[in-house]
Design a protein around this motif. Structure first.
Motif, PDB file in Angstrom:
ATOM      1  N   GLY B 110      -6.364 -12.011  -7.727  1.00 38.02           N
ATOM      2  CA  GLY B 110      -6.586 -10.536  -8.118  1.00 38.02           C
ATOM      3  C   GLY B 110      -6.936 -10.449  -9.531  1.00 38.02           C
ATOM      4  O   GLY B 110      -7.704  -9.621 -10.068  1.00 38.02           O
ATOM      5  N   GLN B 120     -10.644  -3.347  -8.750  1.00 37.47           N
ATOM      6  CA  GLN B 120     -10.278  -4.122  -7.486  1.00 37.47           C
ATOM      7  C   GLN B 120     -11.148  -3.687  -6.344  1.00 37.47           C
ATOM      8  O   GLN B 120     -10.926  -2.647  -5.806  1.00 37.47           O
ATOM      9  N   SER B 123      -8.737  -5.284  -1.484  1.00 36.71           N
ATOM     10  CA  SER B 123      -7.238  -5.202  -1.276  1.00 36.71           C
ATOM     11  C   SER B 123      -6.758  -5.118   0.256  1.00 36.71           C
ATOM     12  O   SER B 123      -7.845  -4.899   1.113  1.00 36.71           O
ATOM     13  N   LEU B 124      -5.724  -5.026   0.627  1.00 33.57           N
ATOM     14  CA  LEU B 124      -5.233  -5.278   1.978  1.00 33.57           C
ATOM     15  C   LEU B 124      -5.557  -3.769   2.667  1.00 33.57           C
ATOM     16  O   LEU B 124      -4.953  -2.964   2.140  1.00 33.57           O
ATOM     17  N   ASN B 125      -6.459  -3.824   3.657  1.00 33.82           N
ATOM     18  CA  ASN B 125      -6.877  -2.633   4.159  1.00 33.82           C
ATOM     19  C   ASN B 125      -6.152  -2.550   5.544  1.00 33.82           C
ATOM     20  O   ASN B 125      -6.019  -3.373   6.208  1.00 33.82           O
ATOM     21  N   PHE B 367      -3.201 -11.571   0.109  1.00 34.41           N
ATOM     22  CA  PHE B 367      -3.670 -10.271  -0.355  1.00 34.41           C
ATOM     23  C   PHE B 367      -2.761  -9.200  -0.725  1.00 34.41           C
ATOM     24  O   PHE B 367      -3.094  -8.356  -1.384  1.00 34.41           O
ATOM     25  N   SER B 371      -3.632  -7.191  -3.819  1.00 30.11           N
ATOM     26  CA  SER B 371      -3.675  -5.922  -3.896  1.00 30.11           C
ATOM     27  C   SER B 371      -2.906  -5.190  -4.974  1.00 30.11           C
ATOM     28  O   SER B 371      -3.269  -4.224  -5.788  1.00 30.11           O
ATOM     29  N   ASP B 374      -4.305  -3.788  -9.368  1.00 27.91           N
ATOM     30  CA  ASP B 374      -5.047  -2.607  -9.470  1.00 27.91           C
ATOM     31  C   ASP B 374      -4.462  -1.310 -10.208  1.00 27.91           C
ATOM     32  O   ASP B 374      -3.230  -1.131  -9.955  1.00 27.91           O
ATOM     33  N   TYR B 434       3.672  -2.118   3.577  1.00 30.16           N
ATOM     34  CA  TYR B 434       2.579  -1.807   2.543  1.00 30.16           C
ATOM     35  C   TYR B 434       1.384  -1.238   3.680  1.00 30.16           C
ATOM     36  O   TYR B 434       0.751  -0.244   2.878  1.00 30.16           O
ATOM     37  N   VAL B 438      -0.221   2.598   2.654  1.00 27.15           N
ATOM     38  CA  VAL B 438      -1.723   2.808   2.308  1.00 27.15           C
ATOM     39  C   VAL B 438      -2.364   3.609   3.355  1.00 27.15           C
ATOM     40  O   VAL B 438      -3.139   4.574   3.046  1.00 27.15           O
ATOM     41  N   LEU B 456       4.993  -1.853  -2.942  1.00 30.34           N
ATOM     42  CA  LEU B 456       4.821  -3.200  -3.485  1.00 30.34           C
ATOM     43  C   LEU B 456       5.871  -4.032  -4.229  1.00 30.34           C
ATOM     44  O   LEU B 456       6.074  -4.935  -4.124  1.00 30.34           O
TER      45      LEU B 456
END
Lengths: 197, 834
Positions: B110, B120, B123-125, B367, B371, B374, B434, B438, B456
């Motif tokens: 990252g 960034q 990121s983990l979406n 990830f 993430s 950022d 997480y 999100v 996080l």
């Protein structure tokens, strides 16, 4: 029934049994009422026939061996004390904290005694060794007839090889303990009337 | 040297990662049509055929065509290389769990992206996570779930998963709100409902994180299954809670009345049970499908994955709990899939499942690390963050201890205090939390970024800090570890024996056994599920046995040949005089060479004991057992198939005097006949003075010796069982005699299965049975099954009956057999012992 049973069972007897086996008072009276209901001859002892009258045991592959385990050698009757002594093997293992007297003999429900009980179910000739034949007999009892004798023989051979450390083609009690040391001994317990204890 | 190599590898990885990243960043910018600030972008742009061409290009640069796929593949590669790098050095992974290291490498990656892009880009979406990364992990957990362990502890798992999670959510939300009201966090725009929403997303223990850490710690299996099962099931709970509170937040505080709350509770049950039902339906579908995939063996493993994924998506579509759905799908189908499919397909499923699950687990952790780098999400609020971490930690402890304290009163083996500490400490939060964070809607929740940031931090705190300290803590508290030992055959038999014994003891002491539900389920399964879901061929045990036995023999043969080749000659294979059991011969040779080592040890080269990092419980288990040698497995399998089930598994729900208790009537029949035959023998010898047909039995020398021993054994010191002779004499036909016919080649029944009458009661050696294969069978009447005589007093009457049912010459022929099984007369009135 329970009240009758406890009437017949003297208090001091209960105390002795309690001390010897570790069963609680209520468990003892419950089991005593069971004992008397099994005792068709009403002579305070159970015979083999009394046990064999329990229908479920007839369809238990090890039923008769277990019945035999209740009887001291050479005797045909077992009294309530002996009955309880055998049952006590299957009490849950207790933590050592209750063991006030370390010099006392090992409790009946100890690990070793549980395993010894199992060992004796195998060891018919009581030479402290499980021979191949003894193992085969047990296997034969527990395994369906779909497995041929040869297959069973090879299973028995492998079993003995696995456990046998000194090469005498027999399993001694020490080898037995070693081989079975992962047996989750907790499963070798019966909870008697959990809501009574 | 090794360090140098590792360093080179690391460099390579970095280079690749950087290459991937620079490409990635460029691509991302192109796609988001930002102004190009990158360095070189001239040639690429025209390369994909957009502009007019003047001449035929020999090669063109078509980055845009494949950019997405390329990036996905590249990221997968990079993540896996990270894992490779981490696992290259066991000194580190011994102390720091792999998941923590993966997160840290995510930080580095990252950081590099950040350095290149100043923003960034990756990121983990939540979409990727919930639809592409999570399903296979859940499916794997379900498929490899140790069912027995899971269902034995299901009560505890459910209590922890449902009540524990609700407790965590409520207590965290309320405490944070309380602290907010008390002014501990300064100025924040978060209301009570938002706090509860936050609490619910933080509540769930994460299965991925838990597996990753506990897999390496090897705690005892009960502790493991409770924590792991909880983490699997409570995801369903969290998602429901999250949805409910999310809806409440949208509704706004004022419009929430009793009806809405009741709806919320109802939806909880609907979502959880509905999800499980969808899973069960798909599990049944898979099982049915695998029944008929014989002709497309190549792709049959694929069905498991596709259907598993469909179960996830279907549940998601119906807004039910997808995680529960997939879990139960896997749990249900595993048994039937394994029975129905070809062995190689089963192996394929197993390993492919591992590849997917382990791979996506790796990606998730990397990830999670990426993430974090950022700037946008880092909104610091000391009070909020620290209090959250603190509350998460403390309430987990309180919840676990309280619930387990209650549960322990009902457990046969109470969970120990130290185990409870580990259970609480194992409350790792992970990617699910997480992902949910999100998913929060920024319009409704102003402090979304603070929540992501806090999530996080909680994830890092639990996975990295608690993960690292888990192992020392387990050591320090002396938590019972999983026994690292092989399960021996003897143990298996003894275990089985204990099961039978316990049933008998319960019968004798006249009480109903304790595992009521399991036995009911078994009964149901035997009667309804297995016939529908399992191939007829798989159900027929005989075929299976011969199959296993055949394999066993093949292996022995291979060993034998290998041994022969090692000695430089296969002469002895053709040598007729050397007709011996392969194995026996081999063993004796081994024993000669190494008398102190049991022969089976020889194959055990120790290498397989190496730890295999894995996602699944089953691997966990296998690591524990350090992998037995395959042959032993076969024998175990053989035994598994054929040991009589202890009746406990069938009983209950029936009157205790009812004989139809055991559904598997063949087994009952067999056992019963043996028992009665046996009793008849001892009865005869005892009461009637008729000795059992000892003289007719051809004892081998060994057995005769045993007999002598038996007689001598009476003087032995051990407190004895009585009536040994009854057994000795009554099992002659079962005793093993050598069946190797000289000159007849190697006796291997697997190769001539036809010689074996497949009848149930077949007890005659094949060479005797040829004439009248059926003669040894006495078909028991239906009455016999229903009404068993209750005492040997009735037995002796039966003893005479069978004679008439068989011809005399049959009797002659089989006279080394026992007297045939009795055909019981009309039932005596039941004795009133109950």
């Amino acid at each position: 029934m329970g009240s009758r049973a406890s009437r017949l069972l003297r208090e001091e007897e209960i105390e002795e049994i309690k001390k010897e086996t570790g069963f609680s008072h209520s468990q003892i009276t419950r089991l005593y009422s069971r004992f008397t209901s099994l005792d068709k001859g009403e002579n305070g002892t159970l015979s083999r026939e009394d046990f064999q009258r329990i229908p479920e045991l007839a369809i238990n592959p090890l039923g008769d061996r277990i019945i035999n385990a209740f009887f001291p050698e050479g005797e045909d009757q077992v009294n309530f004390r002996g009955f309880m002594r055998t049952l006590a093997h299957f009490r849950p293992i207790e933590d050592n904290e209750k063991n006030k007297n370390p010099s006392a003999t090992e409790p009946l429900n100890s690990r070793t005694n549980k395993l010894l009980f199992a060992f004796r179910l195998y060891d018919l000739d009581r030479d402290d060794k499980i021979s191949r034949d003894e193992l085969l007999q047990v296997l034969r009892m527990m395994v369906g007839v779909n497995i041929s004798d040869e297959q069973l023989g090879s299973i028995a051979d492998r079993t003995i090889q696995e456990a046998d450390t000194n090469g005498d083609s027999c399993i001694s009690f020490n080898e037995f303990i070693k081989a079975s040391f992962v047996v989750n001994i907790h499963i070798c317990t019966v909870v008697w009337f959990p809501f009574l204890s | 040297m090794a360090t140098l190599w590792r360093f080179t590898l690391f460099l390579c990885m970095l280079l690749m990662a950087c290459g991937g990243l620079s490409l990635a960043s460029k691509e991302a910018k192109t796609r988001s049509s930002q102004t190009e600030t990158g360095t070189h972008n001239t040639t690429e742009e025209g390369g994909h055929g957009a502009g007019p061409i003047t001449t035929l290009p020999i090669v063109t640069w078509k980055w845009d065509h494949i950019s997405v796929q390329y990036l996905v593949a590249l990221w997968v590669l990079v993540c896996w290389l990270c894992k490779l790098l981490i696992e290259a050095n066991h000194n580190v992974t011994n102390y720091i769990p792999e998941s923590a290291l993966l997160i840290c490498s995510g930080f580095i990656l990252g950081g590099m992206i950040w350095g290149a892009d100043k923003v960034q880009t990756f990121s983990l979406n939540p979409t990727v996570f919930f639809y592409f990364l999570l399903p296979q992990i859940i499916l794997d957990s379900g498929y490899h779930m140790p069912n027995k362990l899971f269902f034995t502890n299901l009560g505890a798992i459910l209590i922890h998963a449902v009540i524990g999670t609700c407790w965590n959510a409520a207590s965290l939300g309320l405490s944070l709100w309380g602290c907010h009201m008390g002014g501990a966090m300064g100025d924040l725009d978060i209301g009570l409902l938002q706090y509860l929403l936050f609490g619910s997303l933080m509540a769930a223990v994460d299965p991925v994180a838990v597996l990753a850490v506990f897999d390496q710690v090897h705690v005892n299996e009960v502790l493991f299954i409770i924590v792991f099962g909880e983490s699997l099931l409570n995801d369903g709970v969290t998602v429901v809670l999250f949805n409910v509170f999310d809806a409440f937040v949208s509704l706004g505080g004022g419009r929430i009345n009793a009806a809405e709350i009741i709806k919320g509770i109802v939806s909880f049950f609907v979502v959880a049970f509905g999800g499980s039902l969808v899973g069960i339906a798909f599990g049944i579908l898979i099982s049915l499908l695998t029944r008929c995939t014989k002709n497309i063996q190549i792709i049959e493993p694929g069905f498991i994955f596709v259907m598993g994924y469909l179960s996830y998506l279907t549940a998601e579509m119906l807004s039910l709990s997808a995680i529960l759905s997939t879990t139960f799908c896997g749990v249900l189908c595993q048994k039937y899939v394994r029975a129905n499919m070809d062995e190689s397909s089963v192996q394929t499923v197993k390993y492919a499942m591992k590849v997917f699950a382990n791979g996506s687990e790796t990606i998730i952790f990397v990830f999670l690390g990426i993430s974090a780098i950022d700037k946008v999400i880092w909104v610091w609020n000391t009070g909020f963050i620290l209090l959250t971490v603190f509350f998460v930690f403390v309430y987990r402890f309180i919840g676990v201890f309280f619930l387990q304290w209650i549960l322990n009163r009902y457990r046969l083996v109470p969970v120990e205090l130290m185990d409870m500490v580990i259970m609480s400490y194992g409350g790792l939060r992970g990617a699910v939390a997480y992902g949910l964070a999100v998913l929060l809607d920024e319009k409704k929740i102003k402090e979304k970024n603070l929540m992501i940031c806090t999530t996080l931090i909680v994830v890092y705190f639990t996975v990295i800090l608690q993960g690292i300290t888990m192992k020392p803590l387990v050591m320090w508290l002396k938590v019972k570890r999983a026994a690292v030992a092989e399960v021996s055959l003897l143990e298996k038999i003894t275990n089985k024996m204990f099961n039978h014994t316990l049933v008998a003891i319960e019968d004798i002491s006249g009480q109903i056994g304790d595992n009521y539900f399991r036995s009911k389920w078994r009964h149901f399964e035997e009667k309804w599920m297995t016939p529908f879901l399992m191939k007829p061929s798989a159900r027929k045990k005989q075929d299976d046995v011969f199959d296993v036995f055949h394999q066993l023999n093949l292996k022995d043969a291979m060993e034998y040949v290998t041994e022969g080749e090692r000695r430089g000659s296969l002469e002895f294979v053709r040598n007729d005089s050397a007709i011996l059991d392969f194995k026996k011969k081999l063993e004796s040779e081994y024993t000669e060479a190494m008398p102190d080592i049991p022969p089976y040890m020889i194959h055990d080269d120790g290498a397989i004991r190496d730890h295999i990092p894995s996602v699944s419980l089953e691997m966990h288990e296998q690591t524990m057992k350090a992998m037995r040698e395959p042959e032993a497995v076969d024998v175990h399998h053989l035994l598994d198939q054929h040991l009589y089930k202890s009746r406990k598994q069938y009983r209950h729900g029936f009157s205790r005097s009812d004989f139809k208790i055991n559904r598997d009537e063949k087994e009952v029949q067999e056992i019963f006949q043996r028992t009665m035959r046996n009793r008849l023998e001892s009865f005869k010898s005892a009461k009637m003075g008729v000795s059992p047909p000892k003289t007719l039995v051809k004892y081998s020398k060994k057995e005769q010796q045993e007999k002598v021993k038996t007689k001598r054994g009476n003087k032995h010191t051990l407190p004895p069982f009585t009536d040994a002779s009854g057994y000795d004499s009554s099992y002659p036909s079962f005793s093993m005699r050598a069946t190797y016919r000289p000159g007849g080649g190697i006796e291997n029944p697997a190769f001539m299965p036809d010689l074996y009458p497949t009848d149930l009661l077949q007890e005659i050696p094949p060479w005797l049975a040829e004439g009248e294969p059926d003669s040894s069978m006495v078909a028991p009447s239906l009455r016999a099954q229903a009404n068993l005589p209750n005492s040997p007093m009735e037995m002796h009457r039966l003893g005479l009956l069978p004679a008439s049912t068989r011809s005399t010459d049959t009797k002659q022929m089989n006279n080394d057999q026992l007297p045939p099984p009795p055909t019981p007369p009309p039932p005596p009135p039941p004795s009133g012992h109950m």
